[in-house]
Design a protein around this motif. Structure first.
Motif, PDB file in Angstrom:
ATOM      1  N   MET A 257      -0.232   1.156   2.901  1.00 42.35           N
ATOM      2  CA  MET A 257      -1.346   1.481   4.096  1.00 42.35           C
ATOM      3  C   MET A 257      -2.808   1.864   3.370  1.00 42.35           C
ATOM      4  O   MET A 257      -3.624   1.345   4.150  1.00 42.35           O
ATOM      5  CB  MET A 257      -0.854   2.945   4.576  1.00 42.35           C
ATOM      6  CG  MET A 257       0.246   2.764   5.596  1.00 42.35           C
ATOM      7  SD  MET A 257       0.247   1.709   6.944  1.00 42.35           S
ATOM      8  CE  MET A 257      -1.292   2.326   7.926  1.00 42.35           C
ATOM      9  N   ASP A 258      -2.796   1.858   2.102  1.00 41.89           N
ATOM     10  CA  ASP A 258      -4.218   2.199   1.645  1.00 41.89           C
ATOM     11  C   ASP A 258      -4.709   0.841   1.412  1.00 41.89           C
ATOM     12  O   ASP A 258      -5.836   0.326   1.554  1.00 41.89           O
ATOM     13  CB  ASP A 258      -3.951   2.873   0.166  1.00 41.89           C
ATOM     14  CG  ASP A 258      -3.142   2.234  -0.642  1.00 41.89           C
ATOM     15  OD1 ASP A 258      -1.987   1.472  -0.366  1.00 41.89           O
ATOM     16  OD2 ASP A 258      -2.948   2.588  -1.999  1.00 41.89           O
ATOM     17  N   LEU A 259      -3.735  -0.296   1.032  1.00 43.07           N
ATOM     18  CA  LEU A 259      -4.346  -1.726   1.002  1.00 43.07           C
ATOM     19  C   LEU A 259      -5.017  -2.114   2.566  1.00 43.07           C
ATOM     20  O   LEU A 259      -5.963  -2.631   2.861  1.00 43.07           O
ATOM     21  CB  LEU A 259      -3.086  -2.574   0.807  1.00 43.07           C
ATOM     22  CG  LEU A 259      -2.751  -2.309  -0.654  1.00 43.07           C
ATOM     23  CD1 LEU A 259      -1.523  -3.277  -1.044  1.00 43.07           C
ATOM     24  CD2 LEU A 259      -3.806  -2.773  -1.959  1.00 43.07           C
ATOM     25  N   TYR A 260      -4.070  -2.068   3.618  1.00 48.08           N
ATOM     26  CA  TYR A 260      -4.464  -1.928   5.090  1.00 48.08           C
ATOM     27  C   TYR A 260      -5.805  -1.540   4.998  1.00 48.08           C
ATOM     28  O   TYR A 260      -6.656  -2.035   6.000  1.00 48.08           O
ATOM     29  CB  TYR A 260      -3.406  -1.659   5.903  1.00 48.08           C
ATOM     30  CG  TYR A 260      -1.903  -2.254   5.457  1.00 48.08           C
ATOM     31  CD1 TYR A 260      -1.918  -3.620   4.875  1.00 48.08           C
ATOM     32  CD2 TYR A 260      -0.821  -1.665   6.011  1.00 48.08           C
ATOM     33  CE1 TYR A 260      -0.790  -3.882   4.645  1.00 48.08           C
ATOM     34  CE2 TYR A 260       0.311  -2.143   5.710  1.00 48.08           C
ATOM     35  CZ  TYR A 260       0.425  -3.182   5.200  1.00 48.08           C
ATOM     36  OH  TYR A 260       1.762  -3.811   4.801  1.00 48.08           O
ATOM     37  N   SER A 261      -5.920  -0.099   4.820  1.00 47.90           N
ATOM     38  CA  SER A 261      -7.047   0.568   4.961  1.00 47.90           C
ATOM     39  C   SER A 261      -8.285  -0.310   4.485  1.00 47.90           C
ATOM     40  O   SER A 261      -9.317  -0.302   5.019  1.00 47.90           O
ATOM     41  CB  SER A 261      -7.113   1.879   4.379  1.00 47.90           C
ATOM     42  OG  SER A 261      -6.009   2.531   5.057  1.00 47.90           O
ATOM     43  N   THR A 262      -8.152  -0.575   3.103  1.00 50.72           N
ATOM     44  CA  THR A 262      -9.178  -1.389   2.543  1.00 50.72           C
ATOM     45  C   THR A 262      -9.458  -2.799   3.124  1.00 50.72           C
ATOM     46  O   THR A 262     -10.676  -3.176   3.280  1.00 50.72           O
ATOM     47  CB  THR A 262      -8.925  -1.918   0.951  1.00 50.72           C
ATOM     48  OG1 THR A 262      -8.526  -0.282   0.495  1.00 50.72           O
ATOM     49  CG2 THR A 262     -10.050  -2.393   0.247  1.00 50.72           C
ATOM     50  N   VAL A 263      -8.667  -3.341   3.827  1.00 56.51           N
ATOM     51  CA  VAL A 263      -8.864  -4.418   4.611  1.00 56.51           C
ATOM     52  C   VAL A 263      -9.807  -4.372   6.078  1.00 56.51           C
ATOM     53  O   VAL A 263     -10.540  -5.046   6.439  1.00 56.51           O
ATOM     54  CB  VAL A 263      -7.657  -5.450   5.255  1.00 56.51           C
ATOM     55  CG1 VAL A 263      -7.685  -6.447   6.207  1.00 56.51           C
ATOM     56  CG2 VAL A 263      -6.786  -5.882   4.069  1.00 56.51           C
ATOM     57  N   CYS A 264      -9.556  -2.902   6.249  1.00 53.47           N
ATOM     58  CA  CYS A 264     -10.414  -2.400   7.522  1.00 53.47           C
ATOM     59  C   CYS A 264     -11.735  -2.367   7.172  1.00 53.47           C
ATOM     60  O   CYS A 264     -12.490  -2.598   8.031  1.00 53.47           O
ATOM     61  CB  CYS A 264      -9.910  -1.009   7.922  1.00 53.47           C
ATOM     62  SG  CYS A 264      -8.367  -1.244   8.938  1.00 53.47           S
ATOM     63  N   ALA A 265     -12.262  -1.911   5.730  1.00 52.76           N
ATOM     64  CA  ALA A 265     -13.431  -1.991   5.299  1.00 52.76           C
ATOM     65  C   ALA A 265     -13.979  -3.248   5.325  1.00 52.76           C
ATOM     66  O   ALA A 265     -15.210  -3.741   5.298  1.00 52.76           O
ATOM     67  CB  ALA A 265     -13.425  -1.302   4.133  1.00 52.76           C
TER      68      ALA A 265
END
Length: 238
Positions: free
Chosen positions: A145-153
């Motif tokens: 989920m932290d990787l997906y969060s970074t993609v949101c950025a």
């Protein structure tokens, strides 16, 4: 029972939701529709620091699991460093071309797939997976989920850049360990995106790969599934 005086959530309540007008909503949809992956249209003009700051602030406002904000933004302007990254891209790109069927290779080699040296600024967006320790709210059962969060950025950055009239290109063809070494990125930190960013004075009317016949946009209705996975629909997408 009334909340404890030591409870940090005591008294925290949502405020009335802001309502956006028709023009504001349409502007957002227009920006989304006109976002492009830019490779060869960059101008050499430097990006005004205040404009760049707005774009980075937009990226930093992205949602993140457990509010861990795992991203960093490495700004690369040095021509020699960008040339070294470009050389790494060329090595990986030559390998990638050989992976496609023979009839696709010439088309692949004709495509411009990066703007590393042409764009005045490159930004590497990373994810520090240890930022909040081993246990993160919301990541306990879905570790990525932290990787997906970074993609949101990354997406926030891209849309904000388009609103500012800037072009962005995402470079994904490189060996991660080679790039990690070039930029001195520690092992615990994942490279999520290598972006080229700069002023442009023209955009393609549709994604460049679609215009050049590589692949067309799928029909949204073919991607919609009700209540669960639909193999029949998935099998038709190719």
């Amino acid at each position: 029972m009334p909340p404890s005086s030591s409870d940090p959530t005591a008294g925290v309540q949502p405020l009335p939701a802001r309502r956006f007008g028709d023009a504001e909503r349409q502007a957002l949809y227009d920006i989304i529709a006109e976002r492009r992956d830019v490779r060869d249209e960059f101008l050499p003009d430097p990006i005004d620091p205040s404009m760049l700051r707005r774009v980075l602030e937009a990226a930093h406002l992205a949602p993140s699991v457990g509010f861990m904000q795992p991203w960093n933004f490495i700004l690369i302007r040095d021509a020699e460093r960008r040339a070294a990254v470009h050389a790494a891209f060329l090595r990986a790109n030559a390998e990638a071309a050989e992976l496609f069927p023979t009839e696709k290779r010439d088309t692949y080699r004709s495509l411009k797939l990066e703007g590393i040296r042409k764009a005045p600024l490159n930004i590497v967006v990373t994810c520090d997976r240890d930022r909040c320790g081993p246990v993160v709210l919301g990541r306990t059962h879905n570790a990525e989920m932290d990787l997906y969060s970074t993609v949101c950025a990354v997406q926030n950055l891209w849309l904000a850049a388009r609103a500012e009239g800037l072009g962005v290109g995402w470079v994904s063809i490189y060996r991660e360990e080679e790039l990690r070494t070039l930029l001195n990125i520690p092992e615990r930190v994942r490279i999520v995106a290598y972006l080229c960013i700069g002023h442009v004075d023209r955009f393609y009317t549709a994604p460049e790969l679609a215009l050049k016949g590589w692949r067309q946009r799928l029909d949204l209705d073919a991607l919609l599934m009700d209540e669960g996975w639909d193999d029949a629909k998935a099998g038709s997408l190719g």
